[in-house]
Design an enzyme around this catalytic site. Structure first.
Site, mmCIF file in Angstrom:
data_model
loop_
_atom_site.group_PDB
_atom_site.id
_atom_site.type_symbol
_atom_site.label_atom_id
_atom_site.label_comp_id
_atom_site.label_asym_id
_atom_site.label_seq_id
_atom_site.Cartn_x
_atom_site.Cartn_y
_atom_site.Cartn_z
ATOM 1 N N HIS A 77 -40.159 -80.713 -88.940
ATOM 2 C CA HIS A 77 -39.211 -81.350 -88.069
ATOM 3 C C HIS A 77 -39.232 -83.067 -88.364
ATOM 4 O O HIS A 77 -40.323 -83.217 -88.735
ATOM 5 C CB HIS A 77 -39.312 -81.134 -86.657
ATOM 6 C CG HIS A 77 -38.176 -81.592 -85.699
ATOM 7 N ND1 HIS A 77 -38.158 -82.656 -85.177
ATOM 8 C CD2 HIS A 77 -37.300 -80.900 -84.871
ATOM 9 C CE1 HIS A 77 -37.152 -82.730 -84.272
ATOM 10 N NE2 HIS A 77 -36.791 -81.918 -84.104
ATOM 11 N N ASP A 92 -48.017 -79.809 -84.684
ATOM 12 C CA ASP A 92 -46.673 -79.997 -83.762
ATOM 13 C C ASP A 92 -46.816 -78.550 -83.303
ATOM 14 O O ASP A 92 -46.355 -77.546 -83.786
ATOM 15 C CB ASP A 92 -45.623 -80.294 -84.907
ATOM 16 C CG ASP A 92 -44.195 -80.096 -84.078
ATOM 17 O OD1 ASP A 92 -44.712 -80.067 -83.072
ATOM 18 O OD2 ASP A 92 -43.563 -80.537 -84.684
ATOM 19 N N GLN A 147 -42.833 -75.803 -81.125
ATOM 20 C CA GLN A 147 -42.306 -74.288 -81.065
ATOM 21 C C GLN A 147 -43.402 -73.213 -80.923
ATOM 22 O O GLN A 147 -42.849 -72.085 -81.072
ATOM 23 C CB GLN A 147 -41.471 -74.031 -82.442
ATOM 24 C CG GLN A 147 -40.493 -74.987 -82.526
ATOM 25 C CD GLN A 147 -39.262 -75.015 -81.530
ATOM 26 O OE1 GLN A 147 -39.078 -73.999 -80.895
ATOM 27 N NE2 GLN A 147 -38.260 -76.115 -81.431
ATOM 28 N N LYS A 193 -39.001 -77.561 -73.581
ATOM 29 C CA LYS A 193 -38.964 -76.070 -74.532
ATOM 30 C C LYS A 193 -39.748 -74.859 -74.036
ATOM 31 O O LYS A 193 -39.849 -73.809 -74.419
ATOM 32 C CB LYS A 193 -39.404 -76.236 -75.936
ATOM 33 C CG LYS A 193 -38.503 -77.366 -76.466
ATOM 34 C CD LYS A 193 -38.730 -77.321 -78.017
ATOM 35 C CE LYS A 193 -38.458 -78.577 -78.776
ATOM 36 N NZ LYS A 193 -37.098 -78.659 -79.005
ATOM 37 N N CYS A 246 -32.668 -80.876 -87.288
ATOM 38 C CA CYS A 246 -33.507 -81.826 -87.729
ATOM 39 C C CYS A 246 -34.517 -81.541 -88.576
ATOM 40 O O CYS A 246 -35.778 -82.094 -88.436
ATOM 41 C CB CYS A 246 -34.179 -82.339 -86.324
ATOM 42 S SG CYS A 246 -33.124 -82.780 -84.982
HETATM 43 N N1 ALA Z 1 -36.103 -80.073 -82.021
HETATM 44 C C1 ALA Z 1 -35.196 -79.282 -81.183
HETATM 45 C C2 ALA Z 1 -34.510 -78.133 -82.062
HETATM 46 O O1 ALA Z 1 -35.470 -77.663 -82.963
HETATM 47 C C3 ALA Z 1 -34.331 -80.069 -80.567
HETATM 48 O O2 ALA Z 1 -33.410 -77.885 -81.719
#
Ligand code: ALA
Length: 413
Positions: free
Chosen positions: A119, A196, A199, A222, A373
């Site tokens: 990202h 990171d 996710q 998230k 992103c």
């Molecule tokens: N980082 C977030 C996405 O992947 C906002 O949508």
């Protein structure tokens, strides 16, 4: 099996918008009433600033805020509560750690290793730091299935490598990286490993001790929590050595400056203990309270059940996508569902991903389109317009998948 109907009852958004098919959970998740209530309760019943008042209300606010660090620490199996630093989000956490390491640790000629799937928030801070410090950023590629090229990683990492900063799970491919393997490679050269987890923490059971990493970042919003709260976790002995990057109130114990006329001729500045050294200014206490409630909610469900539920939805979606769109669909990322968190990005040959997302939106189906992103990854894979991304969470079911596929069927026709 999760009882999705029952879970959905906890989410006011689905009462407000009964037709909503929400498949953009990698961008942000919805919030259960328990999280919303906990934040309402904070503002209605014990709102005060922390660490600043000797009165009861401030002591109460301080206690819930400090407890929130402890609860987050337990969720990721940190060594101690004061290794948990609250930030605004993962992006801020990555920026804080990058600049702090730049102040003290990174020297000219050093190398920082990232991957092509990152990202932008795990790429741009390092590019800036490398520019300022005359260091270099090296980029590991992925293979056609979205797996990190571990051979290339092994060949890139050397005695100049000070940091490996890599995502745990790609926000585009869903691919879960083998963190232990990365740590093994890093440790041969004493490089720090920053993960990171934006996710991965919402979708997998995370144990920072077991992973053997040095830093982890993730976002509350998230994982059912509110926006405005993220986490930077780091090993205490490293954090203690590192300087803060945001300066102001509550991050300092002693500020003595001796002045002659308008010049400061000497100073004695002593920074606060962890985690406060890295948390300057009034923090988002209500969001911390909300995050604790989100963690409680997820713990009740069980992180392994979250993973299993997403796996079921992923399998179903891949099957229907292939059956419906046949060779016109290009699904990005690993073929093996076990190697993914609940994210599927794809392209339909000849159709701009933004058009697909807009048509889905006309049917009350929320997905994300574009680069997510992560533009370098899309350029690397040859998708110049990005991709369409579908991402799941605990309140999605097969019905959502079927409605989404139905629109794609019409699109194909
Ligand atoms: N980082 C977030 C996405 O992947 C906002 O949508």
């Amino acid at each position: 099996m999760l009882n999705v109907a029952k879970i959905r009852e906890d989410f006011p958004i689905f009462k407000e918008l009964p037709g909503l098919i929400y498949l953009d959970n990698a961008a942000t998740t919805h919030k259960p009433i328990q999280v919303i209530e906990a934040m309402r309760e904070f503002y209605s019943e014990f709102n005060a600033n922390i660490h600043r008042g000797l009165y009861e209300l401030s002591k109460k606010a301080t206690k819930v805020y400090e407890d929130a660090h402890e609860k987050v620490a337990r969720f990721i199996n940190a060594y101690s509560w004061d290794e948990v630093i609250f930030t605004k989000n993962s992006t801020e956490a990555l920026n804080i750690i990058a600049y702090s390491l730049a102040f003290k640790y990174i020297k000219p000629g050093d190398e920082i290793v990232v991957s092509v799937v990152e990202h932008h928030s795990n790429l741009l801070p390092w590019i800036k730091v490398a520019e300022v410090k005359n260091a270099a950023v090296r980029v590991v590629k992925v293979n056609e299935n979205g797996h990190l090229d571990y051979n290339q990683l092994e060949s890139i990492v050397n005695e100049k490598t000070r940091i490996i900063s890599i995502t745990h799970a790609s926000n585009v491919l869903g691919a879960i990286n083998n963190i232990k393997k990365i740590v093994d490679i890093a440790k041969k050269f004493n490089a720090l490993v920053i993960i990171d987890g934006a996710q991965s923490v919402p979708h997998l059971s995370i144990d920072v001790r077991d992973l053997g990493i040095d830093f982890l970042v993730f976002s509350g919003h998230k994982m059912l929590g509110p926006m405005g709260i993220g986490v930077l976790w780091g090993r205490k002995q490293i954090l203690e050595e590192l300087p803060p990057v945001i300066y102001g109130g509550d991050m300092v114990k002693n500020v003595i400056i001796n002045m002659a006329s308008d010049a400061i001729i000497s100073k004695n500045i002593v920074y606060n203990d962890l985690p406060w050294k890295f948390e300057a200014g009034t923090p988002n206490v209500a969001a911390a309270v909300g995050l604790v409630e989100a963690i409680r909610y997820l713990n009740k469900i069980g992180m392994n059940n979250v993973k299993e539920h997403e796996k079921m939805l992923l399998e179903y979606t891949v099957k229907l996508l292939n059956e419906t769109l046949e060779d016109t669909v290009n699904i990005l990322g690993p073929r093996k569902i076990d190697e993914r968190v609940g994210i599927i990005s794809f392209n339909i040959k000849g159709i701009d991903p933004h058009v697909v997302a807009s048509i889905l939106s006309l049917n009350e189906i929320a997905v994300r389109a574009g680069f997510h992103c992560a533009q370098p990854l899309h350029e690397f894979l040859g998708f110049r317009k990005g991709s369409v991304r579908v991402s799941f969470y605990i309140y999605n079911d097969r019905d959502d998948v079927e409605k989404f596929i139905e629109v794609l069927k019409q699109l194909k026709r």
